[in-house]
Design a protein around this motif. Structure first.
Motif, PDB file in Angstrom:
ATOM      1  N   ILE A   7      32.037   1.150  10.656  1.00  0.00           N
ATOM      2  CA  ILE A   7      33.143   0.791  11.549  1.00  0.00           C
ATOM      3  C   ILE A   7      34.098   1.976  11.694  1.00  0.00           C
ATOM      4  O   ILE A   7      34.514   2.316  12.804  1.00  0.00           O
ATOM      5  CB  ILE A   7      33.874  -0.466  11.028  1.00  0.00           C
ATOM      6  CG1 ILE A   7      32.990  -1.699  11.231  1.00  0.00           C
ATOM      7  CG2 ILE A   7      35.223  -0.647  11.727  1.00  0.00           C
ATOM      8  CD1 ILE A   7      33.532  -2.973  10.590  1.00  0.00           C
ATOM      9  N   GLU A  11      35.017   3.919  15.115  1.00  0.00           N
ATOM     10  CA  GLU A  11      36.400   4.027  15.573  1.00  0.00           C
ATOM     11  C   GLU A  11      36.765   5.493  15.843  1.00  0.00           C
ATOM     12  O   GLU A  11      37.470   5.789  16.811  1.00  0.00           O
ATOM     13  CB  GLU A  11      37.355   3.409  14.552  1.00  0.00           C
ATOM     14  CG  GLU A  11      37.295   1.898  14.541  1.00  0.00           C
ATOM     15  CD  GLU A  11      38.098   1.257  13.436  1.00  0.00           C
ATOM     16  OE1 GLU A  11      38.389   1.929  12.412  1.00  0.00           O
ATOM     17  OE2 GLU A  11      38.431   0.066  13.582  1.00  0.00           O
ATOM     18  N   LEU A  49      31.852  -2.312  17.780  1.00  0.00           N
ATOM     19  CA  LEU A  49      32.919  -2.463  16.791  1.00  0.00           C
ATOM     20  C   LEU A  49      33.321  -3.922  16.652  1.00  0.00           C
ATOM     21  O   LEU A  49      33.466  -4.435  15.533  1.00  0.00           O
ATOM     22  CB  LEU A  49      34.145  -1.644  17.199  1.00  0.00           C
ATOM     23  CG  LEU A  49      34.123  -0.180  16.857  1.00  0.00           C
ATOM     24  CD1 LEU A  49      35.212   0.576  17.609  1.00  0.00           C
ATOM     25  CD2 LEU A  49      34.276   0.013  15.363  1.00  0.00           C
ATOM     26  N   LYS A  53      32.950  -6.103  13.282  1.00  0.00           N
ATOM     27  CA  LYS A  53      34.147  -6.695  12.679  1.00  0.00           C
ATOM     28  C   LYS A  53      34.016  -8.219  12.577  1.00  0.00           C
ATOM     29  O   LYS A  53      34.424  -8.796  11.574  1.00  0.00           O
ATOM     30  CB  LYS A  53      35.400  -6.323  13.492  1.00  0.00           C
ATOM     31  CG  LYS A  53      35.799  -4.877  13.314  1.00  0.00           C
ATOM     32  CD  LYS A  53      37.006  -4.542  14.155  1.00  0.00           C
ATOM     33  CE  LYS A  53      37.414  -3.088  14.002  1.00  0.00           C
ATOM     34  NZ  LYS A  53      38.568  -2.731  14.850  1.00  0.00           N
TER      35      LYS A  53
END
Length: 58
Positions: A7, A11, A49, A53
């Motif tokens: 992740i 990002e 993402l 998540k």
């Protein structure tokens, strides 16, 4: 690679694409196809993402 590390990596890539997009948009000779491609890549990263998540929340 852990999910959290993946992740974080995504990002970072998303942020780099945002910087690239801003550079392209500030150029007077920006190409619409290039802008669209960067936006598509950003959206794919954002979707991944969100998926990652969401999978860590369950």
């Amino acid at each position: 690679m852990t999910i959290q590390a993946h992740i974080a990596s995504l990002e970072k890539k998303h942020g780099a694409l945002e910087d690239e997009l801003q550079t392209i948009l500030s150029s007077p000779s920006s190409d619409d196809r290039e802008i669209a491609e960067v936006k598509r890549r950003k959206l794919r990263l954002k979707d991944e993402l969100e998926r990652l998540k969401a999978s860590t929340r369950h």
